[in-house]
Write an enzyme that holds these catalytic residues in place. Structure first.
Site, PDB file in Angstrom:
ATOM      1  N   GLY A 250       0.748  -1.247   0.000  1.00  0.00           N
ATOM      2  CA  GLY A 250       0.000   0.000   0.000  1.00  0.00           C
ATOM      3  C   GLY A 250       0.773   1.288   0.000  1.00  0.00           C
ATOM      4  O   GLY A 250       0.191   2.351  -0.231  1.00  0.00           O
ATOM      5  N   ARG A 295       3.203  -1.603  -5.792  1.00  0.00           N
ATOM      6  CA  ARG A 295       3.395  -0.338  -6.503  1.00  0.00           C
ATOM      7  C   ARG A 295       4.723   0.332  -6.146  1.00  0.00           C
ATOM      8  O   ARG A 295       5.483   0.734  -7.027  1.00  0.00           O
ATOM      9  CB  ARG A 295       2.245   0.610  -6.149  1.00  0.00           C
ATOM     10  N   CYS A 363     -11.161   4.065 -28.853  1.00  0.00           N
ATOM     11  CA  CYS A 363     -12.428   4.681 -29.235  1.00  0.00           C
ATOM     12  C   CYS A 363     -13.329   4.954 -28.050  1.00  0.00           C
ATOM     13  O   CYS A 363     -14.390   4.328 -27.918  1.00  0.00           O
ATOM     14  CB  CYS A 363     -13.124   3.806 -30.267  1.00  0.00           C
TER      15      CYS A 363
HETATM   16  N1  LLP Z   1      -1.391  -7.160  -0.789  1.00  0.00           N
HETATM   17  C1  LLP Z   1      -2.691  -7.278  -1.078  1.00  0.00           C
HETATM   18  C2  LLP Z   1      -3.488  -8.264  -0.372  1.00  0.00           C
HETATM   19  C3  LLP Z   1      -3.264  -6.460  -2.056  1.00  0.00           C
HETATM   20  O1  LLP Z   1      -4.557  -6.572  -2.340  1.00  0.00           O
HETATM   21  C4  LLP Z   1      -2.461  -5.515  -2.742  1.00  0.00           C
HETATM   22  C5  LLP Z   1      -3.013  -4.666  -3.779  1.00  0.00           C
HETATM   23  C6  LLP Z   1      -1.101  -5.429  -2.405  1.00  0.00           C
HETATM   24  C7  LLP Z   1      -0.596  -6.268  -1.422  1.00  0.00           C
HETATM   25  C8  LLP Z   1      -0.157  -4.465  -3.074  1.00  0.00           C
HETATM   26  O2  LLP Z   1      -0.521  -3.147  -2.866  1.00  0.00           O
HETATM   27  P1  LLP Z   1       0.432  -1.956  -3.387  1.00  0.00           P
HETATM   28  O3  LLP Z   1       1.692  -1.976  -2.570  1.00  0.00           O
HETATM   29  O4  LLP Z   1       0.703  -2.183  -4.809  1.00  0.00           O
HETATM   30  O5  LLP Z   1      -0.360  -0.741  -3.139  1.00  0.00           O
HETATM   31  N2  LLP Z   1      -4.955  -1.535  -9.702  1.00  0.00           N
HETATM   32  C9  LLP Z   1      -4.890  -0.512  -8.666  1.00  0.00           C
HETATM   33  C10 LLP Z   1      -4.231  -1.033  -7.405  1.00  0.00           C
HETATM   34  C11 LLP Z   1      -4.942  -2.219  -6.815  1.00  0.00           C
HETATM   35  C12 LLP Z   1      -4.251  -2.769  -5.618  1.00  0.00           C
HETATM   36  C13 LLP Z   1      -4.873  -4.070  -5.212  1.00  0.00           C
HETATM   37  N3  LLP Z   1      -4.230  -4.714  -4.144  1.00  0.00           N
HETATM   38  C14 LLP Z   1      -4.154   0.696  -9.227  1.00  0.00           C
HETATM   39  O6  LLP Z   1      -3.741   0.648 -10.369  1.00  0.00           O
HETATM   40  O7  LLP Z   1      -3.995   1.681  -8.534  1.00  0.00           O
END
Ligand code: LLP
Length: 439
Positions: A250, A295, A363
């Site tokens: 996150g 991310r 489109c």
């Molecule tokens: N762990 C779990 C259980 C998760 O659901 C997620 C992301 C992560 C770790 C990794 O989170 P991060 O560090 O990447 O924030 N498609 C969306 C983001 C969806 C994230 C879903 N879960 C976007 O493009 O912003």
């Protein structure tokens, strides 16, 4: 100290005449590989992994599990593994990619709110490290599959801690009304079910994930509060001391100049302080701490290169500058109103600034990549470099409008290697079948 998630551009970014990344001139990359082109800077990726390890060096029980949903390819998995990270995977496709890259699934935690029997079979057969149990039905399924292989399976229980963070509502996951995990009121029932009915499931700890693109360190503090209190309550009630806690991913990144994500060190300090406070309070051993950043690991290392094509000046209104990609290679602006920064990659030293809107070629009116950006008067044939596209771009890309998915190259020390081939027209129709009666 600044950490890599706080950079808008890859750490090897240089703009002389043309932009170069990883020592490679982007205009030359485009000549060689075409556009749209995803470019991943290996130095930035490795640096951010080291930032994480460094930030948690005072808590030796921390384990980093890269959330491969952010970007999962074979070469990327290799680099992440080489940096000593484990993986969070959410599908058989991700598990297969990781395994096929020569990485043991013992280093992987399998997540997801509807893991199928096929997926669980693949995971358990290949000795998955941990499964995060999401719901009651899954408990029976895991036990059934584990029985098939006469194995015990180590699990975490995914819970919703009820923490809400200020992030886009579609990417909040820790709030109470969520499709993921157990409500805290259901934890006793799932523990009872597992301990009485399923001896081949070993509960190791709790897991939560409170959202994505988080800028507030306090969210993680509150999350740990809830998880540790729950662990202590479980210990009192069941006499089971869980010694693993997974706080998900996150941590945010900097997509625009206005974004100010906290450094990995600040986040780590909040997490470690919060854990230590509880270790003292409950007089327990330090738990193993899992983090699942996606991310913040891969985003900054990625840029996307496009060729600028048509332009349209609406009289007295917007000037649209259209690139040869858009929502098929980066659906984030149209899905989440995500903002990006871009620069023209080729030499623009003799031009004046102009306010334009970067449109995609798909489109839909909503296929706008960047609204109102100042660029040195863009020309047809220019190369546009969009920053911070490493995460959730390729992994969420589609073939919308029958687009061929873009290629990806890895750059490092002036060398470029293709790590994902560009799809071909033949690839596009390779799964199509015309039934005989239509021939
Ligand atoms: N762990 C779990 C259980 C998760 O659901 C997620 C992301 C992560 C770790 C990794 O989170 P991060 O560090 O990447 O924030 N498609 C969306 C983001 C969806 C994230 C879903 N879960 C976007 O493009 O912003």
């Amino acid at each position: 100290m600044t950490t890599t998630n706080q950079f808008l551009k890859p750490i090897t970014f240089v703009k002389n005449k043309n932009i170069s990344v990883g020592g490679c001139d982007t205009v030359e990359l485009v000549e060689k590989y075409g556009t749209p082109l995803y470019v991943i800077d290996e130095a930035t990726l490795r640096q951010v992994c080291r930032d994480y390890k460094n930030a948690f060096k005072n808590y030796p029980h921390a384990k980093m599990m890269y959330a491969s949903k952010a970007l999962c390819t074979s070469a990327i998995s290799k680099i992440i593994d080489d940096e000593g990270f484990g993986f969070d995977a959410v599908s058989i496709g991700e598990l297969f990619t990781i395994l096929n890259s020569g990485i043991s699934l013992e280093k992987v935690l399998f997540n997801g709110n509807n893991k199928t029997e096929r997926e669980l079979d693949f995971a358990i057969k290949n000795n998955i490290g941990r499964i995060s149990v999401d719901n009651f039905a899954e408990v029976d399924l895991i036990s059934k599959v584990a029985g098939r292989y006469d194995k015990n399976v180590d699990v975490l229980l995914r819970v919703t801690p009820g923490i809400e963070c200020h992030t886009h509502e579609y990417i909040q996951t820790g709030q109470l009304d969520s499709k993921f995990g157990f409500d805290l009121s259901q934890v006793d029932d799932v523990i009872t079910k597992i301990t009485t009915e399923h001896q081949n499931i070993i509960i190791r700890g709790l897991h939560a994930h409170i959202g994505s693109q988080i800028f507030e360190p306090q969210c993680f503090h509150d999350e740990i509060d809830v998880l540790i209190q729950e662990i202590s309550r479980i210990d009192e009630k069941f006499g089971i001391l869980l010694d693993e806690i997974n706080i998900g991913g996150g941590l945010g990144v900097k997509y625009t100049e206005q974004d100010a994500p906290p450094s990995i060190n600040v986040i780590a300090n909040v997490i470690i302080e919060s854990l230590e406070k509880h270790i003292k309070k409950y007089n327990t051993e330090p738990p193993t701490l899992y983090l699942e950043p996606g991310r913040s690991i891969i985003s900054t290392s990625g840029v996307t290169l496009y060729t600028i094509g048509s332009m349209k000046q609406v009289p007295n209104m917007t000037k649209y500058v259209t690139v040869d990609g858009g929502m098929a290679d980066n659906p984030r602006p149209s899905m989440y109103q995500a903002e990006y920064l871009a620069e023209i990659a080729n030499d623009t030293s003799d031009r004046t600034l102009e306010k334009v809107t970067i449109a995609g070629k798909f489109c839909e009116s909503g296929d706008i990549l960047i609204k109102d950006i100042l660029l040195p008067s863009p020309q047809t044939g220019d190369i546009l470099c969009v920053f911070n596209t490493g995460a959730y771009n390729y992994s969420m890309s589609s073939n919308y409008n029958r687009a061929e998915k873009s290629a990806m190259v890895l750059v490092n020390n002036s060398q470029s290697d293709m790590i994902v081939k560009r799809e071909s027209l033949d690839d596009l129709i390779s799964h199509d079948i015309i039934p005989d009666r239509l021939k």
